[in-house]
Design an enzyme around this catalytic site. Structure first.
Site, PDB file in Angstrom:
ATOM      1  N   LYS A   1      23.028   4.867  14.072  1.00 24.63           N
ATOM      2  CA  LYS A   1      22.544   5.664  12.948  1.00 24.63           C
ATOM      3  C   LYS A   1      21.169   6.248  13.223  1.00 24.63           C
ATOM      4  O   LYS A   1      20.883   7.382  12.835  1.00 24.63           O
ATOM      5  CB  LYS A   1      22.531   4.805  11.678  1.00 24.63           C
TER       6      LYS A   1
ATOM      7  N   SER B   1      27.117   1.578   3.023  1.00 31.09           N
ATOM      8  CA  SER B   1      25.791   1.734   3.607  1.00 31.09           C
ATOM      9  C   SER B   1      24.991   2.942   3.116  1.00 31.09           C
ATOM     10  O   SER B   1      23.815   3.071   3.435  1.00 31.09           O
ATOM     11  CB  SER B   1      25.892   1.801   5.141  1.00 31.09           C
TER      12      SER B   1
END
Length: 364
Positions: free
Chosen positions: A301, A256
């Site tokens: 996140k 990611s």
């Protein structure tokens, strides 16, 4: 003892018993929470995250932070009170254990897989960044892995360059599996390869190896499908860069961070300041062609990024709806589908032209 006191005592003892029972009851869930966030333009553990040599670089400012998610280990057994607390907490998410560790995957297997994905994401980030800057990158299809006890073991080796399969040129690593699957188990496949030692020697001398060897391998049945042929290799792409790019970041796994690594490379190789000194964070996988893909744990996140001071968060298009359902105060979610989208949005942010940014919505 008065009845009221006895009732209260009994209720208290029952509550304690229930709490104790809850601690002993294990539930099949795991927890996700915001993990560390690191500025790809800065230092980590005393050294620059992005190290480029052999090419002119330019000063940068601001932040292009990659973000992570912290998860409980595969072996951790969550109890009922922990699960309830996680469901109620704003900064944590409780998910089924199999979501993070499918098919009984062990901690070691998960760590190894994440390490491989992280390594691949770094390579894709380099390629995507250089392609965005129109800097040529040489690529070739190679044997990435040879599986133990497979027909290919001892015949092919990691690093061998695959030029053809059954005489048909191989241009992308996905071509290899497609050509092998055209066979039935028990049939023979002919690989046109350059052995890894010859390929390495030619690369060192700056030459393209001319000799191609033919290796014949008899296919076998795939474990998950008896009708599908396999030889027991995983193909990949090996890139040759015109200068050295090193990404120094340990203890991070998964794919990611690809987008933010790529943007950091673009910023360092481009005159001017891509962020304008702003604090931008983000996430997203990236392919060699610059396509940005979705990731897991987006809600965690964004929380982690905002807690560190991020004002803008570059969000993969396919994660937008989920991320927009609960946006931390003061954080603007910017939708990106390619590295080109991200660079364009960063230039707008650096100039303060943010009115027309492609923002995430719950309908994105």
């Amino acid at each position: 003892m008065p009845r009221r006191t006895a009732t209260m005592l009994a209720s208290t003892l029952m509550l304690i018993a229930l709490l104790c029972a809850g601690v002993l009851i294990k539930v099949p869930y795991s927890e996700m929470s915001p993990g560390p966030t690191v500025n790809t333009l800065g230092d980590h553990d005393g050294e620059p995250v992005l190290q480029i040599s052999g090419r002119k670089t330019y000063p940068t400012s601001g932040h292009l932070n990659m973000t992570t998610v912290r998860v409980t280990s595969a072996d951790y057994k969550m109890n009922l009170p922990e699960a309830v607390y996680g469901w109620l907490a704003h900064d944590n998410i409780v998910v089924p254990h199999d979501t993070l560790y499918p098919n009984g995957k062990t901690e070691q297997q998960s760590t190894q897989e994440n390490a491989e994905e992280f390594s691949q994401s770094q390579e894709s980030a380099k390629v995507a960044a250089l392609k965005e800057l129109k800097i040529p990158v040489k690529s070739q299809v190679v044997v990435a892995t040879v599986y133990k006890d497979s027909p290919a073991e001892g015949r092919l080796h990691a690093g061998d360059v695959i030029r053809s399969v059954d005489g048909k040129p191989v241009k992308e690593f996905t071509d290899v599996a497609e050509l092998v699957r055209k066979h039935k188990p028990g049939e023979q496949v002919v690989f046109g390869i350059v052995p890894v030692k010859e390929a390495a020697a030619a690369e060192k001398a700056g030459k393209r190896p001319a000799a191609t060897e033919e290796v014949k391998i008899t296919t076998t049945k795939a474990e998950d499908d008896a009708k599908r042929a396999m030889v027991g290799i995983k193909a990949g792409t090996d890139h040759t860069y015109p200068f050295t790019i090193d990404i120094k970041l340990a203890d991070v796994g998964g794919p990611s961070a690809g987008l933010m690594f790529a943007l950091g490379i673009v910023d360092k190789l481009t005159p001017g300041d891509l962020t304008g000194g702003k604090f931008v964070a983000g996430t997203g996988t990236i392919e060699d062609n610059g396509k940005v893909g979705p990731i897991g744990g987006i809600e965690m996140k964004t929380v982690g990024a905002r807690d560190k001071g991020a004002e803008y968060f570059l969000t993969p298009k396919d994660n937008c709806a989920s991320a927009a359902s609960d946006v931390p105060d003061g954080l603007t979610l910017v939708k990106v589908d390619t590295i080109k989208d991200a660079v364009k949005s960063l230039k707008a942010i650096s100039k303060g032209d943010t009115a027309d940014l492609p923002k995430c919505t719950t309908k994105s």
